[in-house]
Design a protein around this motif. Structure first.
Motif, mmCIF file in Angstrom:
data_model
loop_
_atom_site.group_PDB
_atom_site.id
_atom_site.type_symbol
_atom_site.label_atom_id
_atom_site.label_comp_id
_atom_site.label_asym_id
_atom_site.label_seq_id
_atom_site.Cartn_x
_atom_site.Cartn_y
_atom_site.Cartn_z
ATOM 1 N N PRO A 1 24.566 20.703 46.537
ATOM 2 C CA PRO A 1 24.711 19.414 47.610
ATOM 3 C C PRO A 1 26.024 18.416 47.320
ATOM 4 O O PRO A 1 26.507 18.015 48.574
ATOM 5 C CB PRO A 1 23.074 18.696 47.247
ATOM 6 C CG PRO A 1 22.736 20.011 46.262
ATOM 7 C CD PRO A 1 23.255 20.039 46.052
ATOM 8 N N GLU A 2 26.863 18.580 46.375
ATOM 9 C CA GLU A 2 27.452 17.433 46.090
ATOM 10 C C GLU A 2 28.673 18.222 46.173
ATOM 11 O O GLU A 2 29.048 17.807 47.335
ATOM 12 C CB GLU A 2 27.423 17.117 44.545
ATOM 13 C CG GLU A 2 26.393 16.396 44.160
ATOM 14 C CD GLU A 2 25.643 17.065 43.909
ATOM 15 O OE1 GLU A 2 25.294 18.468 43.868
ATOM 16 O OE2 GLU A 2 23.997 16.524 43.184
ATOM 17 N N GLY A 3 28.906 19.080 45.754
ATOM 18 C CA GLY A 3 30.199 20.451 47.253
ATOM 19 C C GLY A 3 29.504 19.959 47.722
ATOM 20 O O GLY A 3 31.265 20.097 48.910
ATOM 21 N N LEU B 1 28.104 34.798 52.245
ATOM 22 C CA LEU B 1 27.416 33.485 52.574
ATOM 23 C C LEU B 1 28.539 33.100 50.945
ATOM 24 O O LEU B 1 28.693 33.803 50.031
ATOM 25 C CB LEU B 1 26.309 34.360 51.886
ATOM 26 C CG LEU B 1 25.149 32.949 51.530
ATOM 27 C CD1 LEU B 1 24.576 31.703 52.859
ATOM 28 C CD2 LEU B 1 24.278 33.330 51.124
ATOM 29 N N VAL B 2 28.912 31.836 51.588
ATOM 30 C CA VAL B 2 29.038 30.640 50.536
ATOM 31 C C VAL B 2 27.964 30.018 50.498
ATOM 32 O O VAL B 2 27.598 29.469 50.938
ATOM 33 C CB VAL B 2 29.805 30.339 50.809
ATOM 34 C CG1 VAL B 2 31.084 29.403 50.438
ATOM 35 C CG2 VAL B 2 31.178 31.071 51.534
#
Length: 99
Positions: free
Chosen positions: A61-63, A56-57
């Motif tokens: 939200p910005e990234g 899982l990564v």
């Protein structure tokens, strides 16, 4: 004095057909390994691959938006890859190889 660490090993028993054992033995021999070493390495490698495929990564939200922007950007051709794709295959008639 260095304290020794107790190493625990757990046996695994599986049933295999004669054909499977013969194939494993052939491959182990080619690698210069015992059957047990070959099977252990293959099982551990398969487990590592499975775990890495299901990792899982997490990102902000910005990234994620930045990641999607990079993925959506137009690609620039790589000259060496373009040349390779345009080159004739060695088995094709009239092939010239560049060195």
């Amino acid at each position: 004095m260095v304290a020794s660490v107790e190493r625990k090993e757990y046996p695994i028993s599986i049933r295999l057909s004669e054909a499977d054992v013969a194939m494993i033995d052939r491959a182990a021999t080619l690698r210069g390994r015992s059957r047990a070493d070959f099977v252990r390495d293959a099982a551990v490698r398969a487990a590592e691959d499975m775990l890495m495929d299901n990792r899982l990564v997490r990102m902000s939200p910005e990234g994620f938006a930045e990641f999607m922007e990079v993925l959506s950007a137009p690609v620039a051709p790589v000259p060496d890859m373009v040349e390779l794709a345009e080159r004739s295959a060695p088995w094709e008639a009239g092939c010239t190889t560049k060195r």
